[in-house]
Each structure stands twice: as structure tokens, then as C-alpha cells.
Design a protein around this motif. Structure first.
Motif, PDB file in Angstrom:
ATOM      1  N   ARG A   5      -1.783  64.907  49.455  1.00 41.13           N
ATOM      2  CA  ARG A   5      -0.313  64.790  49.491  1.00 41.13           C
ATOM      3  C   ARG A   5       0.310  65.631  48.390  1.00 41.13           C
ATOM      4  O   ARG A   5       1.340  66.294  48.602  1.00 41.13           O
ATOM      5  N   PHE A   6      -0.289  65.620  47.213  1.00 41.27           N
ATOM      6  CA  PHE A   6       0.217  66.440  46.115  1.00 41.27           C
ATOM      7  C   PHE A   6       0.148  67.924  46.478  1.00 41.27           C
ATOM      8  O   PHE A   6       1.065  68.691  46.183  1.00 41.27           O
ATOM      9  N   ARG A   7      -0.961  68.333  47.111  1.00 37.66           N
ATOM     10  CA  ARG A   7      -1.122  69.747  47.452  1.00 37.66           C
ATOM     11  C   ARG A   7      -0.069  70.202  48.453  1.00 37.66           C
ATOM     12  O   ARG A   7       0.338  71.368  48.448  1.00 37.66           O
ATOM     13  N   GLU A   8       0.387  69.298  49.294  1.00 32.79           N
ATOM     14  CA  GLU A   8       1.408  69.647  50.288  1.00 32.79           C
ATOM     15  C   GLU A   8       2.700  70.124  49.637  1.00 32.79           C
ATOM     16  O   GLU A   8       3.454  70.888  50.241  1.00 32.79           O
ATOM     17  N   VAL A   9       2.969  69.663  48.430  1.00 30.98           N
ATOM     18  CA  VAL A   9       4.195  70.064  47.732  1.00 30.98           C
ATOM     19  C   VAL A   9       3.876  71.009  46.570  1.00 30.98           C
ATOM     20  O   VAL A   9       4.652  71.134  45.616  1.00 30.98           O
ATOM     21  N   GLY A  10       2.732  71.673  46.654  1.00 30.71           N
ATOM     22  CA  GLY A  10       2.372  72.655  45.639  1.00 30.71           C
ATOM     23  C   GLY A  10       1.885  72.055  44.344  1.00 30.71           C
ATOM     24  O   GLY A  10       1.922  72.724  43.299  1.00 30.71           O
ATOM     25  N   GLY A  11       1.427  70.816  44.391  1.00 30.44           N
ATOM     26  CA  GLY A  11       1.002  70.137  43.175  1.00 30.44           C
ATOM     27  C   GLY A  11      -0.493  69.931  43.076  1.00 30.44           C
ATOM     28  O   GLY A  11      -1.241  70.150  44.029  1.00 30.44           O
ATOM     29  N   GLU A  12      -0.900  69.498  41.914  1.00 28.47           N
ATOM     30  CA  GLU A  12      -2.304  69.192  41.647  1.00 28.47           C
ATOM     31  C   GLU A  12      -2.375  67.896  40.862  1.00 28.47           C
ATOM     32  O   GLU A  12      -1.697  67.745  39.837  1.00 28.47           O
ATOM     33  N   ALA A  13      -3.165  66.944  41.337  1.00 25.33           N
ATOM     34  CA  ALA A  13      -3.374  65.708  40.597  1.00 25.33           C
ATOM     35  C   ALA A  13      -4.152  66.026  39.322  1.00 25.33           C
ATOM     36  O   ALA A  13      -5.136  66.768  39.360  1.00 25.33           O
ATOM     37  N   THR A  14      -3.728  65.458  38.203  1.00 29.38           N
ATOM     38  CA  THR A  14      -4.325  65.820  36.917  1.00 29.38           C
ATOM     39  C   THR A  14      -4.699  64.591  36.093  1.00 29.38           C
ATOM     40  O   THR A  14      -4.027  64.274  35.098  1.00 29.38           O
ATOM     41  N   PRO A  15      -5.755  63.877  36.456  1.00 26.80           N
ATOM     42  CA  PRO A  15      -6.171  62.739  35.626  1.00 26.80           C
ATOM     43  C   PRO A  15      -6.601  63.202  34.245  1.00 26.80           C
ATOM     44  O   PRO A  15      -7.319  64.194  34.112  1.00 26.80           O
ATOM     45  N   MET A  16      -6.145  62.510  33.235  1.00 25.53           N
ATOM     46  CA  MET A  16      -6.503  62.858  31.852  1.00 25.53           C
ATOM     47  C   MET A  16      -6.145  61.704  30.934  1.00 25.53           C
ATOM     48  O   MET A  16      -5.518  60.722  31.358  1.00 25.53           O
ATOM     49  N   THR A  17      -6.514  61.825  29.671  1.00 27.39           N
ATOM     50  CA  THR A  17      -6.147  60.809  28.688  1.00 27.39           C
ATOM     51  C   THR A  17      -4.673  60.939  28.334  1.00 27.39           C
ATOM     52  O   THR A  17      -4.061  62.002  28.515  1.00 27.39           O
ATOM     53  N   ALA A  18      -4.130  59.866  27.798  1.00 25.33           N
ATOM     54  CA  ALA A  18      -2.735  59.900  27.354  1.00 25.33           C
ATOM     55  C   ALA A  18      -2.556  60.915  26.225  1.00 25.33           C
ATOM     56  O   ALA A  18      -1.524  61.586  26.139  1.00 25.33           O
ATOM     57  N   GLU A  19      -3.565  61.048  25.380  1.00 22.66           N
ATOM     58  CA  GLU A  19      -3.478  61.988  24.256  1.00 22.66           C
ATOM     59  C   GLU A  19      -3.403  63.430  24.758  1.00 22.66           C
ATOM     60  O   GLU A  19      -2.648  64.253  24.219  1.00 22.66           O
ATOM     61  N   ASP A  61      20.570  84.248  44.916  1.00 19.27           N
ATOM     62  CA  ASP A  61      19.596  85.280  45.286  1.00 19.27           C
ATOM     63  C   ASP A  61      18.139  84.861  45.137  1.00 19.27           C
ATOM     64  O   ASP A  61      17.278  85.340  45.880  1.00 19.27           O
ATOM     65  N   PHE A  62      17.854  83.999  44.177  1.00 22.46           N
ATOM     66  CA  PHE A  62      16.458  83.570  43.991  1.00 22.46           C
ATOM     67  C   PHE A  62      16.420  82.284  43.185  1.00 22.46           C
ATOM     68  O   PHE A  62      17.427  81.878  42.602  1.00 22.46           O
ATOM     69  N   PHE A  63      15.275  81.650  43.192  1.00 24.69           N
ATOM     70  CA  PHE A  63      15.046  80.534  42.276  1.00 24.69           C
ATOM     71  C   PHE A  63      13.548  80.290  42.144  1.00 24.69           C
ATOM     72  O   PHE A  63      12.751  80.768  42.953  1.00 24.69           O
ATOM     73  N   PHE A  64      13.185  79.596  41.067  1.00 23.90           N
ATOM     74  CA  PHE A  64      11.787  79.223  40.871  1.00 23.90           C
ATOM     75  C   PHE A  64      11.585  77.863  41.525  1.00 23.90           C
ATOM     76  O   PHE A  64      11.933  76.828  40.975  1.00 23.90           O
ATOM     77  N   ASP A  65      11.040  77.930  42.716  1.00 26.40           N
ATOM     78  CA  ASP A  65      10.929  76.773  43.591  1.00 26.40           C
ATOM     79  C   ASP A  65       9.800  75.839  43.147  1.00 26.40           C
ATOM     80  O   ASP A  65       8.663  76.266  43.008  1.00 26.40           O
ATOM     81  N   PRO A  66      10.112  74.538  42.953  1.00 21.04           N
ATOM     82  CA  PRO A  66       9.082  73.571  42.592  1.00 21.04           C
ATOM     83  C   PRO A  66       8.389  72.959  43.808  1.00 21.04           C
ATOM     84  O   PRO A  66       8.056  71.770  43.821  1.00 21.04           O
ATOM     85  N   GLY A  67       8.187  73.764  44.853  1.00 20.03           N
ATOM     86  CA  GLY A  67       7.375  73.302  45.976  1.00 20.03           C
ATOM     87  C   GLY A  67       8.112  72.721  47.157  1.00 20.03           C
ATOM     88  O   GLY A  67       7.516  71.979  47.945  1.00 20.03           O
ATOM     89  N   ILE A  68       9.395  73.050  47.337  1.00 21.98           N
ATOM     90  CA  ILE A  68      10.124  72.468  48.468  1.00 21.98           C
ATOM     91  C   ILE A  68      10.514  73.507  49.517  1.00 21.98           C
ATOM     92  O   ILE A  68      11.130  73.157  50.531  1.00 21.98           O
ATOM     93  N   SER A  69      10.151  74.767  49.294  1.00 23.89           N
ATOM     94  CA  SER A  69      10.580  75.820  50.218  1.00 23.89           C
ATOM     95  C   SER A  69       9.485  76.277  51.181  1.00 23.89           C
ATOM     96  O   SER A  69       9.691  77.211  51.950  1.00 23.89           O
ATOM     97  N   PHE A  70       8.332  75.637  51.158  1.00 25.57           N
ATOM     98  CA  PHE A  70       7.164  76.148  51.872  1.00 25.57           C
ATOM     99  C   PHE A  70       7.412  76.368  53.362  1.00 25.57           C
ATOM    100  O   PHE A  70       7.045  77.406  53.924  1.00 25.57           O
TER     101      PHE A  70
END
Length: 331
Positions: A292-306, A209-218
């Protein structure tokens, strides 16, 4: 006489100690400058074509340009990311073998699996974040609900009649589904799949009936084949600005994105990990990659390893308790 001998010894000893200290410092500097001298391999912990795979293959050529060596991507899916992560944990700690996996490798898997082949906290070191993926509450078209409120009313009126899919037991879409059930006070049966793609196929076929889609149903949402009811994130998606967040609908503790990133063997030299972090962050600043990341519902997140490590620690507090309370176990 003894004092003169001591002074003479000290005058000879101090330069020797300085030379030794310099000798120990040079290898670390030389390592950072010389590395890498051969290809770097990224083992992706999830199936080909999925978000983690897309992220790794988008980053690889850009990282290669910075590092001056090929960066190759290999699928090593299985056990919610454990297969790839275990291979990396046991690889030589030289920076040439990395895992692309989710923060769940540390925040979920140690609680989900009764036995782990490695200790993520001790055997792996975060190198760089790659990106975060928003999760979208998506329902089959025939479900008599047009928004979150009517969806919850229907679920409460039919306890246990609804089912929801996920990419597998313990995956972030599964855990967010459990958190939503808990927050909304509804009951639905969880159906685990081996990846998000087969879950989507069964949703389209109205088998679930439903699912929490990680960006593949657009594409299917835009074509009217599925309903997108809400976003389980702190902000609306720029791809679907009309779709509200669950927080906007009164579910305040439903801000859970899926985070992916690169991990190396824990003993990898800090200088090498820093070079990898810089190469990854430079790749993530590329507008083509960000698109490309936005196409699949994502956001690039540059940051430190910490900072990336801190996200896993924060998740572990919530997900670890949820897995215990709900007695969630690996497939």
C-alpha cells in the motif's frame, strides 16, 4: 557495643533497601505488561486522503492486533502539522494519544513559524518512523521540456515566468522546490496550497507549471496528462524505473524524501514508547502494508526511535538555513 548495634542496623537496613528497590522496579515492568487498557488514538497532522493519513490508517489495524486494543485514527490537520502535534504535546503522557506527522514538525516548523504553541524538541518524543515518500519533479504537459536539462534551459530562458505549487509554505515539497531552484540557478514563483491535492488539480489545469509531487500524480502521469521529469531521491522509484534521479542529472544535493512517523508526549514512559515502537515496526513488516505504501511512492521504514530522531536533526541543518536564507514564512 556500638559496633554490634551498627551491624544489627545494617543487617536490617539492607533487606529493606532491596525490597524498596524491587518495589520501584515493579511498577515500570507492570506498566509495560498491562499497557494499553483502552484505545490508542492517532491524530494525523495532514488532510484526509493524504500520505500521512494513508500511512496511519494502514498501520492502525495491524498495531491494534499487536497491542490488543483498538487504534483509532482522527484527522487534525493544520499549520503544517502543528495542530495535531500541539494537541499531543499537551495530552496526558500515557501513550494513548499520538501524532502522525512529518519530521518537519522539528526540522522545519520551529524555523518557519514566528511563534510555536509548543517546543517540539522538548514536548514531543519520537516513537517510530512510518515511512518515507519520494518526491517527483512533475510538470504540466504543455511545458516545452521533456527532461530535466530542457526544463532548466527553458526556465533560465524565461526567468520568473514559471510557477510551482506545493502543499503549503514550509512543506517538504516547497522546500525541495526552493533547493532545486537554488541548485539549478533558476527562478520560479512559489504558489502555496492547502494540501497537495489542490496543487495537483491546478497543475492538471495548467494554472501552475510544475511541482514536487509527494506521490499523488501517478495515475495522471501514466495517462499522459502530466510529465514526470525526475525523482528528488537517492534512488529511482521502482514504480517509474525509467525516471532518473536529480543526482543522476548532476544535482548532487537533491536527495530529500519526506519522512513521516509517530510522536508521543515527551514524558511518556520509555516502556510504553518501546511497546509502541515494536507494534509499529511489526506493522511495517506486513507485506500488504508495504504494498500500500508503494502505491503512493512510499517505503515502509521500521527503525528505532533514536534513528528516526536523527533524520529530523539532519534535516534541520539544511532546512533551517534555507528558511532563513530565503526568508520563508508560514502562510
Amino acid at each position: 557495643m556500638q559496633e554490634k548495634k551498627t551491624d544489627h542496623f545494617r543487617r536490617r537496613l539492607l533487606p529493606a533497601c532491596a525490597a524498596m528497590a524491587l518495589a520501584f522496579a515493579v511498577p515500570a515492568t507492570a506498566l509495560a505488561q498491562a499497557w494499553p487498557t483502552r484505545p490508542v488514538k492517532i491524530l494525523v497532522g495532514f488532510p484526509p486522503g493524504g500520505v500521512a493519513d494513508i500511512m496511519a490508517r494502514s498501520m492502525a489495524p495491524l498495531m491494534s492486533e499487536t497491542l490488543g486494543q483498538p487504534v483509532v485514527v482522527e484527522s487534525r490537520a493544520g499549520a503544517n502539522g502543528n495542530v495535531a502535534a500541539d494537541a499531543v504535546a499537551k495530552a496526558p503522557a500515557d501513550g494513548y494519544t499520538l501524532a502522525m506527522t512529518s519530521t518537519g514538525i522539528e526540522s522545519v516548523n520551529p524555523y518557519l513559524f514566528s511563534r510555536m504553541p509548543f517546543d517540539p524538541a522538548k514536548d514531543l518524543a519520537p516513537v517510530a518512523a512510518a515511512g518515507r515518500i519520494q518526491l517527483f519533479l512533475t510538470a504540466r504537459p504543455g511545458l516545452p521540456a521533456s527532461d530535466v536539462e530542457s526544463f532548466v534551459r527553458y526556465a533560465k530562458a524565461h526567468p520568473g515566468k514559471l510557477s510551482f505549487g506545493s502543499a503549503g509554505s514550509g512543506s517538504t515539497p516547497h522546500l525541495v522546490g526552493e533547493l532545486f531552484k537554488q541548485s539549478a540557478g533558476i527562478y520560479a514563483v512559489h504558489v502555496p496550497y492547502r494540501g497537495a491535492a489542490p496543487a495537483l488539480q491546478d497543475l492538471l489545469a495548467s494554472q501552475i507549471d510544475f511541482f514536487f509531487d509527494p506521490g499523488i500524480s501517478f495515475a495522471n502521469v501514466r495517462a499522459g496528462k502530466l510529465k514526470m521529469l525526475a525523482v528528488a531521491s537517492g534512488q529511482r522509484s521502482p514504480l517509474f524505473p525509467e525516471v532518473p534521479t536529480l543526482a543522476e542529472r548532476g544535482y548532487k544535493n537533491m536527495d530529500y524524501d519526506t519522512w513521516f512517523g509517530l510522536f508521543a508526549p515527551a514524558a511518556t514512559p520509555p516502556e510504553v514508547r518501546q511497546r509502541l515502537n515494536e507494534a509499529a515496526n511489526k506493522a511495517l513488516a506486513n507485506e500488504g502494508l508495504r504494498s500500500r505504501f508503494r502505491e503512493v511512492g512510499g517505503e515502509a521504514t521500521p527503525m528505532t526511535a533514536e534513528a528516526f530522531k536523527g533524520i529530523a536533526r539532519k534535516e534541520a541543518v539544511v532546512f533551517g538555513q534555507l528558511i532563513k536564507d530565503r526568508d520563508i514564512q508560514a502562510d
